[in-house]
Design an enzyme around this catalytic site. Structure first.
Site, PDB file in Angstrom:
ATOM      1  N   ASP A  16       1.021  -1.143   0.061  1.00  0.00           N
ATOM      2  CA  ASP A  16       0.004   0.004   0.041  1.00  0.00           C
ATOM      3  C   ASP A  16       0.973   1.169  -0.012  1.00  0.00           C
ATOM      4  O   ASP A  16       2.023   1.158   0.002  1.00  0.00           O
ATOM      5  CB  ASP A  16      -0.884   0.115   1.135  1.00  0.00           C
ATOM      6  CG  ASP A  16      -0.418   0.095   2.415  1.00  0.00           C
ATOM      7  OD1 ASP A  16       0.863   0.206   2.523  1.00  0.00           O
ATOM      8  OD2 ASP A  16      -0.845  -0.084   3.577  1.00  0.00           O
ATOM      9  N   SER A  17       0.189   2.451  -0.175  1.00  0.00           N
ATOM     10  CA  SER A  17       1.055   3.651  -0.164  1.00  0.00           C
ATOM     11  C   SER A  17       1.429   4.259   0.924  1.00  0.00           C
ATOM     12  O   SER A  17       2.325   5.105   1.016  1.00  0.00           O
ATOM     13  CB  SER A  17       0.463   4.751  -1.066  1.00  0.00           C
ATOM     14  OG  SER A  17      -1.012   5.095  -0.224  1.00  0.00           O
ATOM     15  N   CYS A  45      -7.458 -27.872  11.649  1.00  0.00           N
ATOM     16  CA  CYS A  45      -8.918 -28.600  11.798  1.00  0.00           C
ATOM     17  C   CYS A  45      -8.627 -30.182  11.647  1.00  0.00           C
ATOM     18  O   CYS A  45      -9.408 -30.746  12.339  1.00  0.00           O
ATOM     19  CB  CYS A  45      -9.876 -28.076  10.828  1.00  0.00           C
ATOM     20  SG  CYS A  45     -10.408 -26.499  11.155  1.00  0.00           S
ATOM     21  N   CYS A 105      -7.694 -27.628   6.766  1.00  0.00           N
ATOM     22  CA  CYS A 105      -6.463 -27.029   7.211  1.00  0.00           C
ATOM     23  C   CYS A 105      -5.934 -27.832   8.330  1.00  0.00           C
ATOM     24  O   CYS A 105      -6.467 -28.760   8.887  1.00  0.00           O
ATOM     25  CB  CYS A 105      -6.885 -25.594   7.594  1.00  0.00           C
ATOM     26  SG  CYS A 105      -7.317 -25.434   9.519  1.00  0.00           S
ATOM     27  N   GLN A 141     -11.997   6.961  -4.983  1.00  0.00           N
ATOM     28  CA  GLN A 141     -12.299   7.249  -3.676  1.00  0.00           C
ATOM     29  C   GLN A 141     -13.570   8.162  -3.921  1.00  0.00           C
ATOM     30  O   GLN A 141     -14.165   7.808  -5.010  1.00  0.00           O
ATOM     31  CB  GLN A 141     -11.259   8.404  -2.907  1.00  0.00           C
ATOM     32  CG  GLN A 141      -9.959   7.770  -2.493  1.00  0.00           C
ATOM     33  CD  GLN A 141     -10.024   7.061  -1.019  1.00  0.00           C
ATOM     34  OE1 GLN A 141     -11.103   6.744  -0.745  1.00  0.00           O
ATOM     35  NE2 GLN A 141      -9.045   6.251  -0.905  1.00  0.00           N
ATOM     36  N   ASP A 195      -7.989  -7.612   0.623  1.00  0.00           N
ATOM     37  CA  ASP A 195      -6.996  -7.949   1.578  1.00  0.00           C
ATOM     38  C   ASP A 195      -7.628  -7.557   2.939  1.00  0.00           C
ATOM     39  O   ASP A 195      -8.671  -6.397   2.866  1.00  0.00           O
ATOM     40  CB  ASP A 195      -5.799  -7.093   1.569  1.00  0.00           C
ATOM     41  CG  ASP A 195      -5.989  -5.565   1.886  1.00  0.00           C
ATOM     42  OD1 ASP A 195      -6.594  -4.692   1.218  1.00  0.00           O
ATOM     43  OD2 ASP A 195      -5.504  -5.012   2.900  1.00  0.00           O
ATOM     44  N   HIS A 217      -5.870 -21.263  10.675  1.00  0.00           N
ATOM     45  CA  HIS A 217      -7.139 -21.748  10.498  1.00  0.00           C
ATOM     46  C   HIS A 217      -8.014 -20.532   9.755  1.00  0.00           C
ATOM     47  O   HIS A 217      -8.561 -20.738   8.565  1.00  0.00           O
ATOM     48  CB  HIS A 217      -8.472 -22.292  11.572  1.00  0.00           C
ATOM     49  CG  HIS A 217      -9.556 -22.295  10.916  1.00  0.00           C
ATOM     50  ND1 HIS A 217      -9.976 -23.251  10.077  1.00  0.00           N
ATOM     51  CD2 HIS A 217     -10.551 -21.354  11.471  1.00  0.00           C
ATOM     52  CE1 HIS A 217     -11.692 -22.884  10.070  1.00  0.00           C
ATOM     53  NE2 HIS A 217     -11.624 -21.702  10.592  1.00  0.00           N
ATOM     54  N   CYS A 223     -13.404 -27.791   7.305  1.00  0.00           N
ATOM     55  CA  CYS A 223     -12.281 -27.165   6.754  1.00  0.00           C
ATOM     56  C   CYS A 223     -11.339 -28.283   6.676  1.00  0.00           C
ATOM     57  O   CYS A 223     -11.057 -29.133   7.646  1.00  0.00           O
ATOM     58  CB  CYS A 223     -11.844 -26.075   7.810  1.00  0.00           C
ATOM     59  SG  CYS A 223     -10.492 -25.287   7.332  1.00  0.00           S
ATOM     60  N   ASP A 236      -2.823   8.325  -2.133  1.00  0.00           N
ATOM     61  CA  ASP A 236      -4.041   8.789  -2.026  1.00  0.00           C
ATOM     62  C   ASP A 236      -4.666   9.291  -0.678  1.00  0.00           C
ATOM     63  O   ASP A 236      -3.815   9.031   0.381  1.00  0.00           O
ATOM     64  CB  ASP A 236      -5.131   7.803  -2.298  1.00  0.00           C
ATOM     65  CG  ASP A 236      -5.449   6.755  -1.614  1.00  0.00           C
ATOM     66  OD1 ASP A 236      -4.448   6.373  -0.831  1.00  0.00           O
ATOM     67  OD2 ASP A 236      -6.393   5.954  -1.561  1.00  0.00           O
TER      68      ASP A 236
HETATM   69 ZN   LIG Z   1      -9.380 -25.052   9.451  1.00  0.00          ZN
END
Ligand SMILES: [Zn+2]
Length: 398
Positions: A93-94, A332, A329, A212, A289, A358, A327, A147
């Site tokens: 980012d700026s 999990c 992952c 903006q 993000d 997670h 999930c 900005d």
């Molecule tokens: Zn998970």
């Protein structure tokens, strides 16, 4: 040659899935970009991000890296990739957003912003030119223009004045960015190109413009038109999720996202929850993000396919199920709610690490399923089912 390649591969209404190729990685969109504020994700090692979570792009925050360790230190390493060892793509980012959140510590002029470092109170200065030079030294694949982000409840005249300044700064950002990319200035970046998977890319950085206009739709449109006129490699929607009502955010997204250039990626900055992501994809957004997967993870709050869950809840003490049975992952697959709750209550750092892990994996998996639904033309059914499930079982509260 272009600095990045962008192709839409399927559409479903305004939702689209595509491939974004930078000089360092191939990124399937819609994509969630985890945030590495200080050059690291909080609690999550890069090897986990690469090997298991398969993040292809992460964020770095110019404001934080500019203040600490400072550009000169990162230049000594030849850029952020060498410094951090993250060899896939970075978006930086700026620095503007963080500076403008320091309301008591800054002085805004046409030239830029003077502010006091939140670390040591020293006087610092950021402008479009300085931001471009810092981001060139960091060597991110995607650079954001500098900005001004007005508060979500800013009035019409204040928003208009801010928009005018942002357009002038976007133009100055582009001028300095082009000069840096053309080799007219030494950027300090010494690690230009890893691979681009056969894409015909220039190996340079790319620059995104930012739209903006707060909640004022005509100003959003004006901002879009004037930003596109300057011309960027991608376009971002800034100034949402900054204190306005959620309905305002959705109204702006529905109004502006599909009007943004079809032949460039569309990035919604700093948003949001899983439902925000799905609704923004529905409006036509490709990139996201947000810090919430790791920020909530640190406070014991997990995002799951059945809504948010608070690990402190006493009812989980003897629960042998995983955080999210749907999930896959590594957290999990292995650990129970009861064990995670115990770790959290005992103040063990692994609790925050594992819930953050997670959460990031859940956001990435949600985007993977979103892409699949768009490809198969079933996005609306997926959207409805996903949102229904989140609300039907969201009883734990956080
Ligand atoms: Zn998970």
């Amino acid at each position: 040659m272009k600095p990045l390649d962008w192709k839409v591969t399927a559409r479903d209404g305004n939702a689209r899935t595509g491939t974004l190729t930078t000089r360092r990685s191939v990124i399937e969109t819609p994509v969630f970009m985890p945030v590495g504020t200080q050059g690291a994700l909080k609690g999550i090692r890069f090897e986990w991000l690469e090997d298991e979570i398969d993040a292809r792009i992460i964020l770095g925050n110019t404001y934080h890296l500019f203040l600490r360790p400072g550009v000169e230190t990162i230049k000594q390493f030849g850029g952020l990739h060498n410094f951090t060892s993250w060899n896939r793509s970075f978006l930086t980012d700026s620095g503007g957003f963080q500076v403008f959140s320091l309301t008591d510590l800054r002085k805004l002029t046409e030239e830029g912003v003077e502010f006091r470092s939140h670390l040591d109170g020293s006087k610092r200065f950021l402008s479009p030119e300085v931001s471009m030079e810092v981001q060139a030294a960091l060597g991110s694949e995607i650079v954001m223009v500098f900005d001004e982000c007005p508060p979500g409840d800013a009035g019409y005249d204040a928003t208009k004045a801010s928009l005018d300044l942002t357009v002038r700064w976007a133009s100055r950002s582009k001028t300095r960015f082009d000069r840096l990319q053309d080799g007219g200035m030494d950027t300090g970046y010494k690690n230009p190109l890893a691979h681009a998977d056969g894409a015909d890319l220039s190996g340079k950085q790319s620059l995104f413009g930012i739209i903006q206009g707060a909640g004022h739709l005509d100003l959003r449109k004006e901002s879009l038109d004037r930003t596109v006129e300057i011309g960027f490699d991608g376009y971002a929607i800034g100034g949402l999720s900054v204190g306005e009502e959620k309905s305002v955010m959705y109204e702006v997204l529905d109004f502006i996202a599909h009007k943004m250039p079809d032949n460039a990626p569309r990035y919604l900055m700093g948003v949001g929850t899983p439902e925000d992501l799905i609704e923004a994809v529905n409006a036509g957004v490709d990139m996201f993000d947000c810090v919430i997967p790791t920020r909530n993870g640190r406070t014991g709050s997990a995002f799951t396919s059945h809504g948010k869950l608070n690990i402190r809840n006493a009812k989980f003490a003897t629960d042998d199920r995983p955080l999210d049975p749907e999930c896959s992952c590594s957290v999990c697959r292995r650990y129970s709610l009861g064990y995670l709750r115990h770790l959290y209550q005992a103040g063990e750092m692994n609790a925050s690490i594992m819930i953050s892990h997670h959460n990031v994996a859940f956001f990435m998996e949600t985007m993977r399923r979103t892409r699949e639904a768009i490809r198969t033309g079933e996005f609306q059914a997926f959207r409805k089912q996903f949102l229904d499930k989140l609300t039907a079982n969201a009883t734990d509260g956080v």
